[in-house]
Design an enzyme around this catalytic site. Structure first.
Site, PDB file in Angstrom:
ATOM      1  N   GLU A  74      -6.222  -7.851   1.245  1.00 15.03           N
ATOM      2  CA  GLU A  74      -4.770  -7.776   1.435  1.00 15.03           C
ATOM      3  C   GLU A  74      -4.492  -7.555   2.922  1.00 15.03           C
ATOM      4  OE1 GLU A  74      -3.642  -4.497  -1.368  1.00 15.03           O
ATOM      5  OE2 GLU A  74      -5.629  -4.966  -2.114  1.00 15.03           O
ATOM      6  N   HIS A  87      -1.622 -10.209  -2.996  1.00 18.20           N
ATOM      7  CA  HIS A  87      -2.567  -9.393  -3.758  1.00 18.20           C
ATOM      8  C   HIS A  87      -3.416 -10.197  -4.739  1.00 18.20           C
ATOM      9  CE1 HIS A  87      -4.222  -5.748  -5.389  1.00 18.20           C
ATOM     10  NE2 HIS A  87      -3.343  -4.964  -4.766  1.00 18.20           N
ATOM     11  N   SER A  88      -3.946 -11.333  -4.321  1.00 22.77           N
ATOM     12  CA  SER A  88      -4.848 -12.063  -5.225  1.00 22.77           C
ATOM     13  C   SER A  88      -6.158 -11.323  -5.399  1.00 22.77           C
ATOM     14  CB  SER A  88      -5.131 -13.479  -4.696  1.00 22.77           C
ATOM     15  OG  SER A  88      -4.158 -14.366  -5.201  1.00 22.77           O
ATOM     16  N   TYR A  89      -6.676 -11.406  -6.616  1.00 23.61           N
ATOM     17  CA  TYR A  89      -7.995 -10.867  -6.951  1.00 23.61           C
ATOM     18  C   TYR A  89      -8.933 -12.069  -7.022  1.00 23.61           C
ATOM     19  CZ  TYR A  89      -6.151  -6.347  -8.710  1.00 23.61           C
ATOM     20  OH  TYR A  89      -5.562  -5.117  -8.859  1.00 23.61           O
ATOM     21  N   ASP A 141     -11.773   0.639  -1.200  1.00 22.64           N
ATOM     22  CA  ASP A 141     -10.320   0.550  -1.358  1.00 22.64           C
ATOM     23  C   ASP A 141      -9.729   1.119  -0.076  1.00 22.64           C
ATOM     24  OD1 ASP A 141      -7.728   0.381  -2.176  1.00 22.64           O
ATOM     25  OD2 ASP A 141      -7.960   1.545  -4.021  1.00 22.64           O
ATOM     26  N   GLN A 152      -6.733  -4.625   3.672  1.00 20.70           N
ATOM     27  CA  GLN A 152      -7.186  -3.723   2.618  1.00 20.70           C
ATOM     28  C   GLN A 152      -8.234  -4.479   1.816  1.00 20.70           C
ATOM     29  OE1 GLN A 152      -5.820  -0.624   2.336  1.00 20.70           O
ATOM     30  NE2 GLN A 152      -6.682   0.111   0.404  1.00 20.70           N
ATOM     31  N   HIS A 178       2.870   0.074  -3.062  1.00 25.99           N
ATOM     32  CA  HIS A 178       3.256  -1.333  -3.204  1.00 25.99           C
ATOM     33  C   HIS A 178       4.737  -1.543  -3.532  1.00 25.99           C
ATOM     34  CE1 HIS A 178      -0.830  -2.422  -2.605  1.00 25.99           C
ATOM     35  NE2 HIS A 178      -1.269  -2.389  -3.837  1.00 25.99           N
ATOM     36  N   ASN A 190       0.817  -1.217   0.000  1.00 30.44           N
ATOM     37  CA  ASN A 190       0.000   0.000   0.000  1.00 30.44           C
ATOM     38  C   ASN A 190       0.855   1.274   0.000  1.00 30.44           C
ATOM     39  OD1 ASN A 190      -2.347   1.947   0.659  1.00 30.44           O
ATOM     40  ND2 ASN A 190      -3.299   0.000   0.165  1.00 30.44           N
ATOM     41  N   ARG A 191       0.249   2.394   0.408  1.00 27.91           N
ATOM     42  CA  ARG A 191       0.843   3.695   0.088  1.00 27.91           C
ATOM     43  C   ARG A 191       1.684   4.311   1.203  1.00 27.91           C
ATOM     44  NH1 ARG A 191      -3.855   2.912  -2.321  1.00 27.91           N
ATOM     45  NH2 ARG A 191      -4.022   3.385  -4.539  1.00 27.91           N
TER      46      ARG A 191
HETATM   47  C1  GLA Z   1      -4.434  -1.882  -3.576  1.00 25.94           C
HETATM   48  C2  GLA Z   1      -4.598  -0.413  -3.547  1.00 25.94           C
HETATM   49  C3  GLA Z   1      -5.469  -0.009  -4.687  1.00 25.94           C
HETATM   50  C4  GLA Z   1      -4.845  -0.459  -5.986  1.00 25.94           C
HETATM   51  C5  GLA Z   1      -4.631  -1.938  -5.978  1.00 25.94           C
HETATM   52  C6  GLA Z   1      -3.889  -2.359  -7.212  1.00 25.94           C
HETATM   53  O1  GLA Z   1      -5.612  -2.505  -3.274  1.00 25.94           O
HETATM   54  O2  GLA Z   1      -5.126   0.079  -2.345  1.00 25.94           O
HETATM   55  O3  GLA Z   1      -5.662   1.356  -4.673  1.00 25.94           O
HETATM   56  O4  GLA Z   1      -3.623   0.144  -6.153  1.00 25.94           O
HETATM   57  O5  GLA Z   1      -3.914  -2.297  -4.824  1.00 25.94           O
HETATM   58  O6  GLA Z   1      -4.414  -1.868  -8.377  1.00 25.94           O
END
Ligand code: GLA
Length: 381
Positions: A346, A209-211, A281, A319, A135, A109-110
């Site tokens: 996440e 970070h699996s979707y 998010d 997250q 990330h 994350n940020r």
């Molecule tokens: C995390 C971030 C999102 C985005 C995804 C990847 O979930 O919080 O804002 O960057 O990763 O696209």
């Protein structure tokens, strides 16, 4: 003559022990398959490993980015589907900025403006998300080659991945030695064990970070999935998705998932935080057991297939992201990934923790051993 007998006996013993070793390996890891996934521009070979369990569940992982490429899970009728988004080729992973299935680091994350101060030294990170660092920066742990070893563990088939992140990489201090072990158990769990150590004070926040789409990857959106989050509070964000520092109670907000709610029920409500995230998010502050034990973070249920997933973690936050940046580009098997076709859970320390002294710390010091565990547990209803 005597010499020949001894020599034959010795050779026999060696052969037996080699056979025994093989038998042990085969017994410990009966189904792990290893194949070439592709090559890096410099010729480095990248592998794809498939772990399997006795129920037929399979997890395929590549040494590029320590990335989960596919995860085959049964529905209530025993029919398997791949429940994670991804790509068929190494090149697509190398060129993508979606973090599909990736191991994320050094800092998940940020970090606001890519800046933080540690021991009175100001560090400046690579910026890759507007004015922020996301990330791990431009070339995070999702874009590097990990060394990989199949190992047998008491719980199932495992793959161990290692990476040495050099002092200064993407602006972070300290040589960080990282290990990630994926284990697929016969209880239908994908366990991820992280560990790390450093030779200089640094910050670490590793995540996966699996979707997920429990109907199967590319099979529509996730708005009907029911979600429970074991969290009384979340961390509201500013326009750059940086936490403001507040830990806000979820009561009476669209962020209250303490009892199961369909993800789509409130996602389009007129809510300042939903607007900022273009959906969900955000980081939730998990209700945890004391002493850093594994605690239940989240549960996802999909009624048409009966697939359910529980997420357990030692981390303090999660997250929850609803694929708000997915825009219809194709992935595995030519499936198209539209807006909100997947969800991420996440597990993590809170975003921008290095700039929030009151958040749980992400500082790792030499001599200390970082450990973290997350388990994705599948079943049917
Ligand atoms: C995390 C971030 C999102 C985005 C995804 C990847 O979930 O919080 O804002 O960057 O990763 O696209």
């Amino acid at each position: 003559m005597k010499f020949r007998v001894v020599a034959i006996a010795v050779i026999g013993a060696i052969m037996l022990s080699v056979a025994g070793h093989w038998a042990k390996q085969v017994e410990a890891n009966p189904m792990t398959e290893k194949k070439l996934f592709g090559k890096m521009p410099d010729g480095t070979e990248i592998y794809l490993y498939t772990l399997a369990n006795k129920n037929g569940m399979e997890a395929a992982i590549t040494s590029f980015g320590a990335t989960l490429v596919s995860l085959k899970v049964a529905d209530r009728n025993g029919k398997f589907a791949d429940v994670v988004l991804g790509y068929d080729t190494l090149e697509e992973y190398a060129n993508s900025s979606n973090y599909f299935g990736a191991t994320v680091g050094r800092y998940g994350n940020r970090i606001a403006h890519g800046n933080f101060t540690l021991d009175d030294v100001k560090y400046t990170l690579a910026l890759n998300n507007g004015e922020n660092s996301l990330h791990g920066g431009i070339k995070g742990f999702n874009k590097v080659v990990w060394t990989s070893t199949e190992i047998s563990s008491k719980d199932g088939q495992s793959l161990q991945l290692n990476y040495l992140s050099k002092d200064g990489e993407e602006g972070y201090p300290g040589n960080l030695s990282v290990q990630v072990v994926y284990t697929l158990t016969d209880r239908n769990e994908l366990q991820i064990d992280y560990s790390a150590s450093t030779d200089k004070d640094t910050v670490v926040n590793l995540t996966h970070h699996s979707y997920f789409n429990l109907r199967g990857q590319g099979e529509g959106d996730i708005l009907n999935h029911l979600l429970t989050l074991n969290a009384d509070r979340f961390t509201p964000v500013d326009a750059g998705l940086i936490p403001t520092g507040e830990l806000r109670n979820v009561e009476g907000t669209p962020f209250d998932f303490r009892t199961p709610v369909a993800i789509g029920d409130r996602i389009n409500q007129k809510d300042e935080q939903l607007k900022l995230g273009n959906g969900y998010d955000h980081n939730w502050v998990l209700n945890r057991k004391a002493g850093g034990q594994l605690s239940l973070a989240a549960k996802v249920e999909e009624s048409s297939t009966g697939r359910t997933m529980e997420v357990w973690t030692t981390e303090p936050g999660v997250q929850f992201y609803t694929g708000n940046f997915l825009d219809g580009k194709p992935g595995k098997g030519g499936k198209v990934y539209n807006f909100r076709y997947a969800l991420c859970l996440e597990t993590q320390h809170f975003p921008d923790s290095p700039n929030h002294p009151d958040f749980p710390t992400t500082v790792l010091k030499p001599g200390a051993h970082f450990r973290s565990k997350t388990v994705y547990h599948f079943s049917v209803k």
